[in-house]
Design a protein around this motif. Structure first.
Motif, PDB file in Angstrom:
ATOM      1  N   ARG A 120      58.820 101.898  62.942  1.00  6.04           N
ATOM      2  CA  ARG A 120      59.049 101.355  61.603  1.00  6.04           C
ATOM      3  C   ARG A 120      60.356 100.551  61.669  1.00  6.04           C
ATOM      4  O   ARG A 120      61.413 101.112  61.975  1.00  6.04           O
ATOM      5  CB  ARG A 120      59.186 102.523  60.625  1.00  6.04           C
ATOM      6  CG  ARG A 120      58.795 102.224  59.218  1.00  6.04           C
ATOM      7  CD  ARG A 120      58.805 103.524  58.422  1.00  6.04           C
ATOM      8  NE  ARG A 120      57.533 104.212  58.483  1.00  6.04           N
ATOM      9  CZ  ARG A 120      56.536 104.022  57.617  1.00  6.04           C
ATOM     10  NH1 ARG A 120      56.692 103.167  56.622  1.00  6.04           N
ATOM     11  NH2 ARG A 120      55.406 104.676  57.733  1.00  6.04           N
TER      12      ARG A 120
ATOM     13  N   PHE B 239      62.804  92.618  57.982  1.00  2.73           N
ATOM     14  CA  PHE B 239      61.768  93.619  58.235  1.00  2.73           C
ATOM     15  C   PHE B 239      61.882  94.709  57.185  1.00  2.73           C
ATOM     16  O   PHE B 239      62.955  95.312  57.023  1.00  2.73           O
ATOM     17  CB  PHE B 239      61.921  94.192  59.655  1.00  2.73           C
ATOM     18  CG  PHE B 239      61.852  93.112  60.699  1.00  2.73           C
ATOM     19  CD1 PHE B 239      60.630  92.630  61.123  1.00  2.73           C
ATOM     20  CD2 PHE B 239      63.012  92.534  61.200  1.00  2.73           C
ATOM     21  CE1 PHE B 239      60.556  91.590  62.042  1.00  2.73           C
ATOM     22  CE2 PHE B 239      62.955  91.502  62.111  1.00  2.73           C
ATOM     23  CZ  PHE B 239      61.726  91.026  62.538  1.00  2.73           C
TER      24      PHE B 239
ATOM     25  N   GLU C 266      53.807  97.587  71.537  1.00  7.26           N
ATOM     26  CA  GLU C 266      54.556  96.333  71.355  1.00  7.26           C
ATOM     27  C   GLU C 266      56.037  96.486  71.718  1.00  7.26           C
ATOM     28  O   GLU C 266      56.818  95.554  71.579  1.00  7.26           O
ATOM     29  CB  GLU C 266      54.445  95.842  69.900  1.00  7.26           C
ATOM     30  CG  GLU C 266      53.033  95.772  69.349  1.00  7.26           C
ATOM     31  CD  GLU C 266      52.173  94.747  70.051  1.00  7.26           C
ATOM     32  OE1 GLU C 266      52.726  93.879  70.755  1.00  7.26           O
ATOM     33  OE2 GLU C 266      50.933  94.818  69.904  1.00  7.26           O
TER      34      GLU C 266
ATOM     35  N   LEU D 210      57.016  91.769  57.715  1.00  5.95           N
ATOM     36  CA  LEU D 210      57.941  90.693  58.113  1.00  5.95           C
ATOM     37  C   LEU D 210      58.165  89.766  56.910  1.00  5.95           C
ATOM     38  O   LEU D 210      57.214  89.228  56.348  1.00  5.95           O
ATOM     39  CB  LEU D 210      57.363  89.923  59.298  1.00  5.95           C
ATOM     40  CG  LEU D 210      58.255  88.895  59.973  1.00  5.95           C
ATOM     41  CD1 LEU D 210      57.906  88.780  61.456  1.00  5.95           C
ATOM     42  CD2 LEU D 210      58.134  87.523  59.339  1.00  5.95           C
TER      43      LEU D 210
ATOM     44  N   ALA E  49      58.338  97.373  58.500  1.00  9.47           N
ATOM     45  CA  ALA E  49      57.334  96.698  59.345  1.00  9.47           C
ATOM     46  C   ALA E  49      56.822  97.696  60.379  1.00  9.47           C
ATOM     47  O   ALA E  49      57.609  98.275  61.143  1.00  9.47           O
ATOM     48  CB  ALA E  49      57.966  95.495  60.029  1.00  9.47           C
TER      49      ALA E  49
ATOM     50  N   TYR F 204      53.875 104.842  65.697  1.00 15.63           N
ATOM     51  CA  TYR F 204      54.279 103.502  65.242  1.00 15.63           C
ATOM     52  C   TYR F 204      55.788 103.449  65.041  1.00 15.63           C
ATOM     53  O   TYR F 204      56.397 104.417  64.591  1.00 15.63           O
ATOM     54  CB  TYR F 204      53.594 103.146  63.902  1.00 15.63           C
ATOM     55  CG  TYR F 204      52.175 102.690  64.091  1.00 15.63           C
ATOM     56  CD1 TYR F 204      51.864 101.345  64.224  1.00 15.63           C
ATOM     57  CD2 TYR F 204      51.140 103.621  64.154  1.00 15.63           C
ATOM     58  CE1 TYR F 204      50.557 100.928  64.419  1.00 15.63           C
ATOM     59  CE2 TYR F 204      49.829 103.208  64.356  1.00 15.63           C
ATOM     60  CZ  TYR F 204      49.553 101.857  64.485  1.00 15.63           C
ATOM     61  OH  TYR F 204      48.267 101.443  64.690  1.00 15.63           O
TER      62      TYR F 204
ATOM     63  N   VAL G 291      56.880  91.372  67.480  1.00 20.73           N
ATOM     64  CA  VAL G 291      56.351  91.431  66.116  1.00 20.73           C
ATOM     65  C   VAL G 291      55.658  90.108  65.816  1.00 20.73           C
ATOM     66  O   VAL G 291      56.257  89.036  65.977  1.00 20.73           O
ATOM     67  CB  VAL G 291      57.482  91.684  65.084  1.00 20.73           C
ATOM     68  CG1 VAL G 291      56.904  91.807  63.680  1.00 20.73           C
ATOM     69  CG2 VAL G 291      58.272  92.936  65.450  1.00 20.73           C
ATOM     70  N   GLU G 292      54.408  90.205  65.386  1.00 21.93           N
ATOM     71  CA  GLU G 292      53.658  88.980  65.083  1.00 21.93           C
ATOM     72  C   GLU G 292      53.968  88.499  63.671  1.00 21.93           C
ATOM     73  O   GLU G 292      54.294  89.290  62.779  1.00 21.93           O
ATOM     74  CB  GLU G 292      52.167  89.241  65.262  1.00 21.93           C
ATOM     75  CG  GLU G 292      51.842  89.453  66.732  1.00 21.93           C
ATOM     76  CD  GLU G 292      50.363  89.750  66.960  1.00 21.93           C
ATOM     77  OE1 GLU G 292      49.604  88.798  67.114  1.00 21.93           O
ATOM     78  OE2 GLU G 292      50.017  90.942  66.964  1.00 21.93           O
ATOM     79  N   SER G 293      53.824  87.189  63.484  1.00 22.60           N
ATOM     80  CA  SER G 293      54.188  86.612  62.183  1.00 22.60           C
ATOM     81  C   SER G 293      53.328  87.163  61.054  1.00 22.60           C
ATOM     82  O   SER G 293      53.740  87.173  59.901  1.00 22.60           O
ATOM     83  CB  SER G 293      54.091  85.085  62.224  1.00 22.60           C
ATOM     84  OG  SER G 293      52.827  84.697  62.696  1.00 22.60           O
ATOM     85  N   GLU G 294      52.120  87.656  61.398  1.00 28.35           N
ATOM     86  CA  GLU G 294      51.227  88.181  60.342  1.00 28.35           C
ATOM     87  C   GLU G 294      51.619  89.593  59.909  1.00 28.35           C
ATOM     88  O   GLU G 294      51.043  90.115  58.954  1.00 28.35           O
ATOM     89  CB  GLU G 294      49.771  88.261  60.828  1.00 28.35           C
ATOM     90  CG  GLU G 294      49.127  86.949  61.213  1.00 28.35           C
ATOM     91  CD  GLU G 294      49.445  86.543  62.641  1.00 28.35           C
ATOM     92  OE1 GLU G 294      49.615  87.431  63.500  1.00 28.35           O
ATOM     93  OE2 GLU G 294      49.544  85.330  62.884  1.00 28.35           O
ATOM     94  N   ASN G 295      52.560  90.218  60.585  1.00 30.47           N
ATOM     95  CA  ASN G 295      52.931  91.596  60.236  1.00 30.47           C
ATOM     96  C   ASN G 295      53.326  91.663  58.749  1.00 30.47           C
ATOM     97  O   ASN G 295      54.193  90.896  58.291  1.00 30.47           O
ATOM     98  CB  ASN G 295      54.104  92.049  61.114  1.00 30.47           C
ATOM     99  CG  ASN G 295      54.405  93.521  60.963  1.00 30.47           C
ATOM    100  OD1 ASN G 295      54.667  93.998  59.860  1.00 30.47           O
ATOM    101  ND2 ASN G 295      54.364  94.246  62.064  1.00 30.47           N
TER     102      ASN G 295
ATOM    103  N   VAL H  80      55.055  98.678  63.732  1.00 26.70           N
ATOM    104  CA  VAL H  80      54.823  98.048  65.031  1.00 26.70           C
ATOM    105  C   VAL H  80      54.330  99.123  65.998  1.00 26.70           C
ATOM    106  O   VAL H  80      55.007 100.151  66.181  1.00 26.70           O
ATOM    107  CB  VAL H  80      56.138  97.405  65.557  1.00 26.70           C
ATOM    108  CG1 VAL H  80      55.938  96.793  66.924  1.00 26.70           C
ATOM    109  CG2 VAL H  80      56.647  96.350  64.582  1.00 26.70           C
TER     110      VAL H  80
END
Ligand SMILES: Cc1cc2nc3c(=O)[nH]c(=O)nc-3n(C[C@H](O)[C@H](O)[C@H](O)COP(=O)(O)OP(=O)(O)OC[C@H]3O[C@@H](n4cnc5c(N)ncnc54)[C@H](O)[C@@H]3O)c2cc1C
Length: 386
Positions: A152, A212, A221, A191, A215, A150, A184-188, A217
């Motif tokens: 960060r 961020f 992505e 964020l 966050a 992932y 990056v999605e708004s629901e992350n 990801v």
């Protein structure tokens, strides 16, 4: 092909397929943001209308749920919409640029995941800029590092059009291997939205800060390879999409408003000099629109038939935004006191036009890049490097 100042583009480009619905949208249903008293509100109802007509997917290939149209159609839609609602035109432009980058540079996983929703009802945004970093984005404060599969992300982006309204952000960060792009999605959960910019124009674009805080990801992505994102940025320059199209829309809207104003206050009837000054703006508008549509026509051709299009796009953005700024200022002066009043909408168009001068690539950067390429006798490769 030459367009006159107020000519309907479909007379010159009969291949345009979306003329009737766009004209209906512009004249009947779109909120004409220039006349809205609340400048700060995001044009959500306009965006919803665009979504209903599938215009958010204007350029998205049909296999991913879009209309699969070309740069000429996108230019037509953005120019016509921006003539009554510049902020809506600008939001559509930034959305199409984001979707187009995913279509061209994203993985198949990213295309399947994002393009159908970006073509349907989800806005895409680009979070590249940061406060105090500068147009070249040489050193970003937003960092991403890879840990256990992932990324960060930490840092604060600024001036992001559609902040808080978008569902997907294409974020530029520094990594240990150079600059990288991440979706990056708004629901992350990491964020964090910051305040909207209190800018002098184009407030409806809801340009604001996106932060961020650790966050997370997934590596899927990541768009392209960190340190090798130059070609992705070049897609923008080859796409025929640029904020000069919004400038052309602003100039068209300004000209129409000016003509209405001087006809109403009879200055047009009374004074030869007013007719001469309005006529010179008509010529300027004709040159601007001819330029915008010629570039769009070139960008609609296959990749191999677009020689020099990066340089043409940069110069178009510079020329069109400076011309629109001058035109909005001249229009206020020609209209007289009534033009100076907020109610005619001309001063708002003037403030909006200045925003296009500053939007990327900022005009000084364009001139700097052209100067550099002339210095080293290389007309293309030095343009808009990040
Ligand atoms: C309405 C609006 C919407 C925006 N939306 C977004 C968005 O959605 N996403 C996003 O990431 N950003 C967005 N931005 C930010 C925009 O991309 C930046 O403002 C733009 O890149 C310019 O950067 P800067 O302001 O840091 O310029 P600076 O670098 O601070 O410019 C300072 C001065 O240096 C000059 N200059 C800069 N580079 C050069 C050069 N190479 N040669 C010569 N002179 C140079 C400039 O012309 C200017 O005079 C938006 C801005 C506006 C106004």
């Amino acid at each position: 092909m030459i367009l006159t100042w107020d000519q309907a583009p479909e007379e010159v480009y009969p291949q345009l397929k979306i003329v009737a619905p766009i004209q209906k949208l512009v004249s009947e249903t779109l909120v004409k943001h220039v006349d809205e008293p609340d400048e700060h509100s995001f044009p959500r109802s306009n965006v919803n209308l665009l979504a209903q007509h599938n215009y958010l997917g204007l350029l998205t290939p049909k296999e991913y749920g879009g209309l699969g149209l070309d740069a000429l159609h996108a230019t037509y839609a953005i120019e016509q919409i921006a003539s009554v609602a510049p902020a809506t035109g600008f939001v559509l432009l930034l959305h199409l640029l984001t979707a187009n980058r995913i279509a061209k540079a994203g993985s198949e996983y990213q295309r399947r995941k994002y393009l159908p929703k970006l073509a349907c009802d989800t806005l895409g945004a680009s979070a590249w800029s940061e406060k105090g970093v500068g147009a070249d984005k040489a050193f970003l404060n937003t960092k991403a590092y890879l840990q256990d599969g992932y990324w960060r992300l930490n840092g604060q982006k600024a001036f992001c059009t559609g902040a808080g309204q978008a569902g997907v952000y294409m974020v530029m960060t520094d990594t240990t291997d150079g600059k990288g792009f991440f979706l990056v999605e708004s629901e992350n959960a990491g964020l964090v939205l910051g305040p909207q910019m209190d800018s002098m124009g184009l407030q409806g674009t809801h340009s604001g800060s996106v932060g961020f805080e650790n966050a997370l990801v997934a590596d899927e992505e990541r768009v392209g390879e960190p340190g090798k994102i130059g070609p992705i940025i070049a897609f923008d320059m080859r796409s025929g999409l640029h904020s000069g199209i919004v400038a052309s829309g602003i100039a068209l809207g300004t000209f129409r408003r000016l003509l209405d104003t001087v006809r109403q206050n009879l200055a047009f009837e009374k004074y030869e000099s007013v007719r001469v000054r309005v006529s010179s703006l008509a010529i300027q508008l004709s040159i601007m629109r001819t330029h915008v549509y010629a570039l769009a026509e070139q960008a609609s051709k296959p990749e191999s038939e677009r020689p020099g299009i990066e340089a043409a796009t940069m110069t178009a953005k510079q020329f069109l935004s400076e011309s629109a700024l001058q035109m909005t200022s001249d229009a206020i002066a020609i209209a007289g006191t009534v033009g100076y009043l907020r109610e005619t909408g001309l001063e708002r168009l003037h403030r909006d036009a200045l925003g296009i001068v500053i939007a990327a690539p900022i005009n000084g950067q364009v001139l700097g890049s052209i100067g550099e390429s002339l210095r080293i006798k290389d007309t293309a490769s030095h343009l808009y490097k990040v």
